[in-house]
Design an enzyme around this catalytic site. Structure first.
Site, PDB file in Angstrom:
ATOM      1  N   GLY A  19       0.833  -1.423   0.016  1.00 44.60           N
ATOM      2  CA  GLY A  19       0.006   0.198   0.371  1.00 44.60           C
ATOM      3  C   GLY A  19       0.798   1.268  -0.191  1.00 44.60           C
ATOM      4  N   MET A  97      -3.505  -6.567  -7.949  1.00 41.39           N
ATOM      5  CA  MET A  97      -2.943  -7.482  -8.555  1.00 41.39           C
ATOM      6  C   MET A  97      -4.015  -8.498  -9.142  1.00 41.39           C
ATOM      7  SD  MET A  97      -0.054  -6.676  -8.706  1.00 41.39           S
ATOM      8  CE  MET A  97       0.836  -7.745  -9.796  1.00 41.39           C
ATOM      9  N   LEU A 100      -9.094  -6.680 -14.045  1.00 40.20           N
ATOM     10  CA  LEU A 100     -10.470  -6.385 -13.978  1.00 40.20           C
ATOM     11  C   LEU A 100     -11.539  -7.075 -15.185  1.00 40.20           C
ATOM     12  CD1 LEU A 100     -10.098  -2.550 -12.606  1.00 40.20           C
ATOM     13  CD2 LEU A 100     -10.884  -4.422 -11.456  1.00 40.20           C
ATOM     14  N   ASN A 114      -4.714   3.718 -13.029  1.00 40.49           N
ATOM     15  CA  ASN A 114      -3.818   2.669 -12.634  1.00 40.49           C
ATOM     16  C   ASN A 114      -2.361   3.405 -12.656  1.00 40.49           C
ATOM     17  OD1 ASN A 114      -2.821   0.109 -11.906  1.00 40.49           O
ATOM     18  ND2 ASN A 114      -2.340  -0.086 -14.182  1.00 40.49           N
ATOM     19  N   HIS A 116       1.421   1.968 -13.410  1.00 37.80           N
ATOM     20  CA  HIS A 116       2.259   1.000 -13.888  1.00 37.80           C
ATOM     21  C   HIS A 116       3.692   1.070 -13.877  1.00 37.80           C
ATOM     22  CE1 HIS A 116       2.866  -2.726 -16.027  1.00 37.80           C
ATOM     23  NE2 HIS A 116       3.676  -2.042 -16.759  1.00 37.80           N
ATOM     24  N   GLU A 149     -10.119  -1.876 -21.646  1.00 36.87           N
ATOM     25  CA  GLU A 149     -10.473  -3.311 -21.260  1.00 36.87           C
ATOM     26  C   GLU A 149      -9.118  -4.281 -21.726  1.00 36.87           C
ATOM     27  OE1 GLU A 149     -14.298  -1.248 -22.263  1.00 36.87           O
ATOM     28  OE2 GLU A 149     -12.390  -1.194 -23.091  1.00 36.87           O
ATOM     29  N   ASP A 152      -3.004  -3.131 -19.081  1.00 34.91           N
ATOM     30  CA  ASP A 152      -2.245  -1.896 -19.080  1.00 34.91           C
ATOM     31  C   ASP A 152      -2.217  -1.111 -20.094  1.00 34.91           C
ATOM     32  OD1 ASP A 152      -0.976  -3.070 -16.549  1.00 34.91           O
ATOM     33  OD2 ASP A 152       0.602  -4.213 -17.546  1.00 34.91           O
ATOM     34  N   GLU A 181       7.020   6.743  -8.441  1.00 32.85           N
ATOM     35  CA  GLU A 181       5.662   6.484  -8.744  1.00 32.85           C
ATOM     36  C   GLU A 181       5.012   7.286  -7.269  1.00 32.85           C
ATOM     37  OE1 GLU A 181       4.458   2.183  -8.410  1.00 32.85           O
ATOM     38  OE2 GLU A 181       6.247   1.776  -9.594  1.00 32.85           O
TER      39      GLU A 181
END
Length: 229
Positions: A19, A97, A100, A114, A116, A149, A152, A181
């Site tokens: 987290g 991880m 979806l 998201n 990456h 869809e 990544d 990040e």
């Protein structure tokens, strides 16, 4: 008079591990002028480290263990119930991880972000740092994007680059990218929740202010005037 907090965008974070990216979003949201507030945190892993972070900051959290369900769809339906109760404006995947389903992405199109650990579209999937070193790239980094869809995939909101040192190992490169990040994700979330960046169809629309004063591609630290590319 409504409190300033009432006008901020509500954000739900999905995570599977420590987290740390969620923690960076929480810390950023503590600034009074930050345009988002982290209201809920959900994980698919019992005992995930991020649960302690959420608890420490008094953020509502829950575990929806994917192993307790017979199918991906059943697990996602249970997760969806939690998300609908949270009523988020934005959903942030922060080391979540799980892939979806297309129905989930369609339901929340334009609302799921998201992060990456690569400069997409390079090195989609896992083991990005190892693959970057094998490829001999000189620039690596991280990407925040809207989720579509594809794996990544989706329109890119912001990227930050780090140089690759000849002496780098998988771990040393991963550590530097992770530090980036933690700066990039709050920056990208702020761009979206402030309206400076929005999704129109399959394209990103950037306001003039964001284009001239808040670059979406830069060399860390975030906010530096040194840009890459």
């Amino acid at each position: 008079m409504a409190k300033a907090e009432d006008t901020r965008k509500r954000v739900c974070v999905l995570f599977s591990g420590r987290g740390t990216n969620m923690a960076s979003l929480i810390m950023a949201s503590m600034a009074p002028d930050y345009p988002a507030i982290i209201t809920h945190a959900f994980t698919n892993v019992p005992g995930a480290g991020g649960l302690e972070i959420a608890d420490f900051h008094n953020i509502a959290s829950a575990v929806v263990d994917h192993k307790a369900f017979d199918s991906r769809e059943a697990h996602e339906a249970a997760l969806l119930e939690k998300i609908e109760e949270a009523k988020p404006d934005i959903i942030c995947l922060a080391g979540y991880m799980r892939v979806l389903t297309e129905s989930f992405v369609r339901r929340f199109r334009g609302k799921v972000l998201n992060i990456h650990p690569s400069l997409l579209p390079a090195f989609k999937g896992v083991d990005t740092h190892h693959r970057a070193l094998l490829a001999g790239v000189r620039i690596h980094g991280a990407t925040v994007h809207f989720v579509d869809e594809t794996l990544d995939g989706g329109p890119i909101i912001a990227q930050a680059a780090v140089s690759v040192d000849p002496a780098d190992t998988d771990d040393s490169l991963a550590e530097r990218v992770l530090e980036t990040e933690h700066l990039l994700y709050p920056h990208a979330l702020a761009l979206v929740t402030s309206g400076k960046v929005r999704l129109s169809g399959s394209r990103i629309v950037v306001s003039d202010g964001a284009a001239t004063g808040q670059p979406a591609l830069f060399s860390p630290p975030v906010g530096s005037t040194q840009r890459v590319l």
